[in-house]
Motif scaffolding. Sequence first.
Motif, short mmCIF file in Angstrom:
data_model
loop_
_atom_site.label_atom_id
_atom_site.label_comp_id
_atom_site.label_asym_id
_atom_site.label_seq_id
_atom_site.Cartn_x
_atom_site.Cartn_y
_atom_site.Cartn_z
N ALA A 191 7.63 5.55 8.68
CA ALA A 191 6.84 4.80 7.71
C ALA A 191 7.32 3.35 7.71
N ILE A 221 8.10 7.92 3.16
CA ILE A 221 7.18 6.97 2.52
C ILE A 221 7.89 6.25 1.37
N ILE A 238 4.67 3.60 -5.36
CA ILE A 238 3.79 3.65 -4.21
C ILE A 238 2.35 3.44 -4.67
N SER A 275 -0.39 2.97 -2.25
CA SER A 275 -1.28 3.66 -1.32
C SER A 275 -0.60 3.81 0.03
N VAL A 276 -1.13 4.73 0.84
CA VAL A 276 -0.58 5.04 2.16
C VAL A 276 -1.71 5.01 3.17
N VAL A 327 2.13 1.39 2.04
CA VAL A 327 2.97 1.91 3.12
C VAL A 327 2.10 2.39 4.26
N VAL A 372 2.04 4.84 7.72
CA VAL A 372 2.72 5.97 8.35
C VAL A 372 2.28 6.05 9.81
#
Length: 329
Positions: free
Chosen positions: A36, A116, A297, A299-300, A323, A325
Amino acid sequence: MKAITFDQFGSTDVLKIGEVPEPVLRPHDLMVRTRAAGVNRADLTHRRGGYGWPDFGDSTIMGLEIAGDVIAVGEQVEGYAVGDRVMGIVGGGAYAEVSRIDYRMAMPIPAGLDYIQAAAITEVFVTAHEALIHLGKLQPGETVLIHAGAGGVGGAAVQLAHASGATVLTTAKASAHAIVHKLGADHAIDYETQDFAEVVAQRTDNRGVDVILDFIGAPYFERNVNSLNFGGRLVQIGIMGGVENAKIPLDRVLYRHLQIVGTVMKSRTQEVKHAMSRRFRERWLAHFVQDGLSPVIDSVYPLAEAGAAQKRMEDGLNVGKIVLVTGAD
């Protein structure tokens, strides 16, 4: 390996995913299988050309913050081995499946945190600690005003200030007030409808706060200075609102014995960056999970959607960290 590249400066559309060579391991490096990577405003500046071309820090690939597994160690590395889970700040190269990091900038991922979460810690918390504690010299019982308390560094600063025993005021949109209170803010100021200087005066009986952490710059500068208590410290760590027409009430600076400090991690020497990471690690790393410190956090996104991730930050939609990934095996 797959990485995000671009061959011209511009909007998020210039970002592409493609195959590039893996970085070369140097004596002080850890080679890391990146799981990440944190997205930071410096990445936007890099994409737009603010840092020049083609030499950018330690890599032509963007990205400053990683979490992953050590897959190789340099001959002068101490304290790390293949298989260790690590996180840390890199001099570029985070937007890739493999990255390298000076082992003195790395730190172990605390048990109980996933990749993450780990990728969202170092850039913001190291910066917040350096600004608030090391430079701002925030003490238990003091009062601090943290601007942009729902952002990455701002949210980290709210947590550290609360954990340090300070009274915390922060500016944030009304929709983010519940979040900043959860992080430890004692009072949230809606910067869209309230004048933070008036609220500070009301909340402190006109004494002012002891420390201010500001990302905005010129539009806030005069009011920041006027909101400081005797001996107060203003730490300037951003200029998102520009630098033009900043008014300095010098009489206030003089008679209240104020200190104004500016800091940007990117322009520091490697030795100073090592020290910054070490100070944060020694003071705070053990407090994650068990004592409540935690990254926020927002969003990913998959690595291939780095452009969309940056657009979310550019549009000011994020509350906390974005973040990427990699999906690396």
